[in-house]
Scaffold this active site. Structure first.
Site: not given
Length: 758
Positions: A346, A639, A670
């Protein structure tokens, strides 16, 4: 597949196809047409053909497929000679390297068969030529370009496609004129330049000394000048217009480079060379059918061999052929030692973006050289920003200021990086030029409307597909207006896109989030000297400011460290020290959740690095317990949930997650993909619309499919530490997108991992 195949021209190309058809049993009878009886006899002796004739009309009689493998300059003559023998249902294809001339010849010579003519170009070759060089494996893992016209029958095209696929080729489709243009630029122009350079130097009075003392670069560049002059004479004639356009394009570029040298313009010289350096790395990645990062590490001899002139064309027209990468893991083991995971993704993204928009040169250390961050870097190179590196994590960005970006010459390709695309949507909607953002197959399915909607409220002109997915079209020249926006769902990417657009907007732009998300954008804007106001859950910026270059060190990525935090927690006898990890309070949900589960994690040597808090993290094996994950922690670990699911599988009792709908629209779904993998290895679970319940306990092994999602692949690799049987993980190539070197680092720490790829 075919009853009778006729090959017209029994050299390397035609002979190799005959050999491949024979080897794969794709035709009952193979015949050939050739000008030389000796060639035909040799073909029969080698077992390539059953019969042949120097009369092309005779050779093609009764054939249901004809393959023309003669020089482009001979195509018209060969077609005219074989025309009387063609049946009314025959399919005709060819291997010519210039499609415009071949199609013209077909229209003139075999007009009544034009609907069954499928123009093609196999991209393969050898140093040797002739029938004796024929090789049944020549087309395996090579590309074949089909260039059907508007008149070409679809069924004929599919039969030709199936034939090439059956002999092991990758089959692509292009428009004929596009084929000729790209081939001129990537193959014909380099040959022309090599011939010209060697000829120019050879005509100098001291040419002997020039060649005697020439360096390796001269040898490598001019190698292709040893190609057959007669063949290239014909190619330059037949593809004249496209070759001349390519020469003109090169002359423009050369003139610009000359001017930069003449004027001592360092920025222009660096811009040209860094763009070229980066572009070649991408070319090698496509040639080697590997990732950009892996290509940078390839041995030069190997890449030179791979990136041959014949493969250059195929790699220009393809966005890259995915490698088959598998992780093979043996059960058990422990993780021990001290290691540093790659830089925070990031922060790496944002360091390039803000460095490019700053005044002055920004020095970056610890940049993540993974596919996603490199996609951002390449986008700014495409918009005229000079960027040196990356080299061992070091990058120098020559900022152009908030209003210094230039229109890219083409589409900006984001690969698999949702962060790149969403943040750039905000930044680009304030530019004076139009842009289009595209991505790979995975990114092209991901939602972009949640970013586009608030940007449109700021007067941005943004279009997505009917499904709200990429490609994203942004019309420039819009005067943006500041707004206040209440995020319906916590998302750092949406918040960041709005704040970046706010740099170009009139008045104040503010965003209020329903739950805390990562605040790297706000911290880094302040680090670059741009005023940012934060009041509770609201962040504000005003347009009209400027950013000033700075030096920054990217901390190790806690998302990458998460795999080792979980691995060392679940594997008995483990103790790891993870160095210089970013512990931004908006990112430490993984630590908070693991501690609630009973993990033994301590933070040591806490300090500040460029506005971001960092620490060394020590983790020891511990007995974990199942918990209900607090919903306020979900956005802070969004995440990391795939590997947290593995922690849950090793905890005593049930772990329950709700409020994680965001996981459904990541690189994969996911929640479902992890649930499928857990079921495969024997972990009881129950899927909810917004989460999952996982019952911890002993589990086995099996075959798991990562569906191209790097975090899925790495999570099940960590699961092997407590498995009772081997685990095979398919589709792991995208691990390079977020964690280059994962396999090597994990193996060194104690994971029983081997990588198999082709």
């Amino acid at each position: 597949m075919f009853n009778r195949v006729a090959i017209i021209g029994l050299g390397l190309i035609g002979g190799s196809l005959a050999a491949a058809i024979r080897a794969h049993g794709l035709a009952t009878t193979i015949v050939a047409g050739a000008r030389s009886e000796r060639t035909l006899e040799r073909g029969k002796l080698l077992g390539l053909i059953d019969d042949g004739s120097t009369d092309f009309a005779e050779a093609v009689k009764g054939a249901d497929l004809v393959f023309l493998a003669v020089p482009v300059s001979s195509m018209a003559d060969s077609m005219a000679k074989m025309a009387p023998g063609l049946s009314g249902t025959v399919i005709i294809t060819d291997g010519g390297s210039v499609k415009g001339k071949v199609i013209d010849a077909a229209i003139n010579c075999i007009a009544e068969h034009i609907s069954r003519f499928v123009p093609g170009h196999p991209i393969a070759g050898k140093e040797k030529s002739g029938v004796d060089a024929a090789d049944a494996r020549l087309y395996q893992n090579h590309r074949v370009i089909l260039t059907p016209t508007a008149q070409t029958d679809t069924q004929a095209t599919e039969r030709v496609r199936a034939l090439w696929a059956a002999v092991g080729a990758e089959v692509l489709t292009m428009a004929p004129d596009e084929h000729d243009r790209v081939l001129a630029e990537t193959s014909h122009l380099p040959h022309l330049l090599a011939f010209s350079l060697v000829d120019t130097l050879a005509r100098q009075g001291d040419s002997l000394d020039i060649f005697r003392y020439a360096a390796g670069g001269f040898r490598d560049f001019t190698r292709i000048a040893s190609s057959d002059p007669l063949m290239w004479h014909d190619i330059f004639k037949e593809n004249r217009d496209s070759v001349l356009r390519a020469v003109d394009l090169f002359q423009q570029g050369l003139a610009g480079f000359r001017q930069a040298i003449e004027q001592g313009d360092s920025d222009d010289m660096l811009a040209i060379m860094t763009r070229a350096n980066s572009a070649r790395a991408h070319f090698l990645a496509l040639s080697a059918r590997t990732s950009y990062t892996a290509a940078l590490q390839l041995n030069d001899d190997r890449t030179n061999a791979i990136a041959s002139d014949n493969t250059a064309m195929s790699n220009t027209v393809s966005s890259g052929h995915g490698r088959r990468v598998e992780f093979h893991l043996q059960p058990g083991g422990a993780l021990n030692g001290s290691l540093r995971v790659p830089g925070d993704k990031s922060i790496s993204h944002r360091s390039i973006m803000l460095g490019a928009l700053a005044d002055g040169i920004t020095e970056i250390e610890g940049f993540l050289e993974g596919e996603d961050a490199l996609a951002t870097l390449q986008a700014f190179r495409d918009m005229g920003v000079v960027i040196e590196g990356p080299s061992a994590g070091r990058v120098r960005v020559h900022g152009v200021g908030l209003h210094g970006l230039k229109a890219p010459s083409g589409t900006l390709y984001m690969g698999n990086s949702g962060t790149s695309m969403r943040l750039l949507m905000g930044l680009l909607c304030g530019q004076p030029f139009n842009t289009e953002l595209t991505g790979d197959a995975s990114l092209s399915k991901r939602p972009m409307e949640r970013v586009a909607k608030p940007l449109r409220e700021m007067n941005a002109a943004i279009a997505t597909t009917g499904k709200g997915t990429p490609p994203v079209h942004i019309s420039g020249g819009q005067q943006l207006k500041g707004i206040h926006y209440d995020l319906p769902v916590a998302s750092a990417q949406v918040k960041s896109a709005i704040l970046l657009a706010g740099l170009y907007a009139e008045g104040e732009t503010s965003v209020t989030e329903p739950a805390p998300t990562r605040d790297h954008t706000e911290r880094m804007l302040a680090g670059f000297g741009y005023p940012v106001s934060r009041d509770g859950a609201t962040s504000k910026v005003s347009g009209g400011g400027k950013l000033s270059a700075c030096s920054l060190e990217v901390p190790a990525d806690i998302s990458s460290a998460a795999f080792f935090l979980v691995g060392a927690s679940i594997a008995e006898g483990s103790e790891l020290l993870l160095r210089h990890v970013g512990i931004n309070p908006t990112r430490t949900g993984i630590i908070d959740i693991l501690k609630l589960m009973g993990a033994d994690i301590t933070l040591e040597n806490q300090r500040d690095a460029g506005g971001e808090p960092v620490a060394d993290i020590r983790v020891k094996s511990a007995r974990l317990k199942g918990i209900t994950i607090p919903e306020e922690l979900v956005p802070l670990a969004i995440d990391e949930f795939p590997v947290l699911f593995i922690a849950a599988a090793n905890a005593q009792g049930d772990t329950i997650l709700h409020g994680a709908e965001e996981l459904r629209v990541k690189e994969s779904d996911r929640i479902q993909v992890m649930a499928d993998g857990l079921t495969t290895v024997g972990v009881e679970n129950e899927v909810y619309a917004d989460g999952i319940r996982i019952r911890g306990g002993q589990y086995g092994g099996g075959e798991v499919y990562a569906h191209g999602d790097h975090r899925i692949a790495m999570s099940f690799a960590i699961a092997s530490l407590r498995a009772t049987a081997p685990i095979l993980i398919h589709d792991c190539a995208n691990v390079a997108t977020s964690f280059p070197g994962f396999a090597e680092l994990a193996s060194a720490a104690g994971l029983n991992l081997s990588v198999v790829e082709d």
